[in-house]
Design an enzyme around this catalytic site. Structure first.
Site, short mmCIF file in Angstrom:
data_model
loop_
_atom_site.label_atom_id
_atom_site.label_comp_id
_atom_site.label_asym_id
_atom_site.label_seq_id
_atom_site.Cartn_x
_atom_site.Cartn_y
_atom_site.Cartn_z
N LYS A 179 0.83 -1.20 0.00
CA LYS A 179 0.00 0.00 0.00
C LYS A 179 0.87 1.26 0.00
O LYS A 179 1.90 1.31 0.67
CB LYS A 179 -0.91 0.00 1.24
CG LYS A 179 -1.87 -1.20 1.26
CD LYS A 179 -2.60 -1.34 2.57
CE LYS A 179 -1.71 -1.70 3.72
NZ LYS A 179 -2.43 -2.03 4.96
N THR A 211 -7.39 9.17 9.25
CA THR A 211 -7.11 7.96 8.48
C THR A 211 -6.95 6.74 9.38
O THR A 211 -6.49 5.69 8.96
CB THR A 211 -5.80 8.11 7.67
OG1 THR A 211 -4.75 8.47 8.59
CG2 THR A 211 -5.93 9.17 6.59
N GLY A 213 -7.44 3.43 11.06
CA GLY A 213 -8.18 2.22 10.66
C GLY A 213 -8.15 1.92 9.18
O GLY A 213 -8.80 0.99 8.71
N THR A 214 -7.37 2.71 8.43
CA THR A 214 -7.33 2.53 6.97
C THR A 214 -6.92 1.11 6.57
O THR A 214 -7.59 0.45 5.77
CB THR A 214 -6.34 3.54 6.34
OG1 THR A 214 -6.80 4.85 6.65
CG2 THR A 214 -6.24 3.38 4.85
N GLY A 215 -5.81 0.64 7.15
CA GLY A 215 -5.28 -0.67 6.76
C GLY A 215 -6.23 -1.80 7.13
O GLY A 215 -6.46 -2.74 6.35
N CYS A 216 -6.79 -1.70 8.34
CA CYS A 216 -7.72 -2.74 8.82
C CYS A 216 -8.93 -2.80 7.90
O CYS A 216 -9.38 -3.88 7.50
CB CYS A 216 -8.19 -2.42 10.23
SG CYS A 216 -6.86 -2.15 11.40
O1 PXL Z 1 -4.26 -0.02 12.19
C1 PXL Z 1 -3.54 -0.97 12.83
C2 PXL Z 1 -4.21 -1.48 14.05
C3 PXL Z 1 -4.64 -2.77 14.09
N1 PXL Z 1 -5.23 -3.31 15.18
C4 PXL Z 1 -5.43 -2.59 16.28
C5 PXL Z 1 -5.03 -1.28 16.31
C6 PXL Z 1 -4.40 -0.70 15.17
C7 PXL Z 1 -3.99 0.69 15.18
O2 PXL Z 1 -4.13 1.43 16.09
O3 PXL Z 1 -5.24 -0.58 17.42
C8 PXL Z 1 -6.07 -3.21 17.45
#
Ligand code: PXL
Length: 273
Positions: A179, A211, A213-216
């Site tokens: 990404k 932004t 939580g973008t990756g999740c």
């Molecule tokens: O965005 C990565 C991520 C994944 N999982 C948890 C997070 C974070 C970022 O803060 O808290 C639980």
């Protein structure tokens, strides 16, 4: 008598973000938006809000195992994604059950560090990531720092990015998505490699601090589409549209880095994007 609906099911194996923007919460919200039945196995609980991560509390390893068995013995997910896996032991445990239950539609988001810098995966866990998660992955979705950590390559050119993608593919993932969000260019370009072809998915960079939580969200959207039986290519393309819209329409909660808008894609009139 009520009706019973057949639904597609997706499982997330990840950490909890009490702030609701990332982790398990982002994944379940995303599954819901796609109309997929969401399930979750927690690896750790983070105490978190938009200003940062204030604590990380792992779920005991046998608690992780019982959750995995509970899902595998009854609910048969159509697709699975992993997020924060916390440590090498946890990775090994997850990989063991992924294999045992034949969860082949697996998206691995190799989460390592939260936006504010909190460690979500210890450095010693890189080896376990290589040994267990990459070979099991249908799709792996590192950002640039994660791709650098996993490959040992400094990604400072397009060639280096392609080289990193090839290494991750050779490690066992069927599709590698690196990404581009961590760059500075006017366009965010994600690189996709499937061992044969390499291509880029580009869209304009949105300048926003919201932004989180973008990756999740991106990897959960891919898993949701895989759960429907979409091809990896189609799932990745569709997830890119979903996350772009979620970033463009960020929501104003908290005083720090706010979350992306999980409901934007479904609720906004489509002419807007
Ligand atoms: O965005 C990565 C991520 C994944 N999982 C948890 C997070 C974070 C970022 O803060 O808290 C639980």
């Amino acid at each position: 008598m009520g009706q019973l609906f057949k639904v597609c099911k997706a499982l997330t194996i990840a950490g909890s973000d009490s702030g609701g923007g990332a982790g398990i919460q982002a994944d379940l919200k995303t599954f819901q938006e796609f109309g997929v039945f969401g399930m979750s196995v927690l690896t750790a609980v983070t105490a978190q809000n938009t200003t940062g991560v204030h604590g990380v509390y792992p779920v005991p390893l046998d608690g992780l195992e019982e959750q995995l068995k509970s899902i595998g013995s009854d609910l048969t997910p159509d697709a699975v994604k992993t997020g924060m896996l916390f440590s090498g032991d946890y990775i090994e445990k997850v990989a063991y059950f992924v294999k045992k239950f034949g969860w082949n539609n697996l998206v691995v988001d190799p989460v390592m560090v939260a936006k504010g810098g909190a460690t979500l995966l210890g450095k010693e866990a890189l080896e376990a990531m290589h040994m267990y998660m990459l070979p099991a992955a249908k799709i792996i979705t590192p950002n640039i720092p994660e791709a650098e950590a996993l490959t040992g390559i400094k990604i400072n050119s397009n060639e280096a990015k392609c080289e990193a993608a090839r290494i991750l593919f050779d490690n066992g993932a069927d599709y590698v998505v690196i990404k581009g969000g961590h760059g500075e260019d006017a366009y965010v370009s994600d690189l996709v490699f499937n061992g044969v072809e390499i291509w880029e998915l580009a869209d304009k960079r949105i300048h926003t601090k919201n932004t989180h939580g973008t990756g999740c969200t991106f990897s959960a959207a891919i898993a949701a589409e895989l759960a429907y039986g979409k091809t990896a290519e189609n799932a990745i393309h569709s997830a890119k549209r979903f996350i772009q819209t979620a970033i463009e329409n960020g929501i104003d909660v908290g005083s720090g880095h706010g979350p992306v808008n999980h409901f934007a894609y479904r609720r906004l009139p489509h002419e807007q994007y």
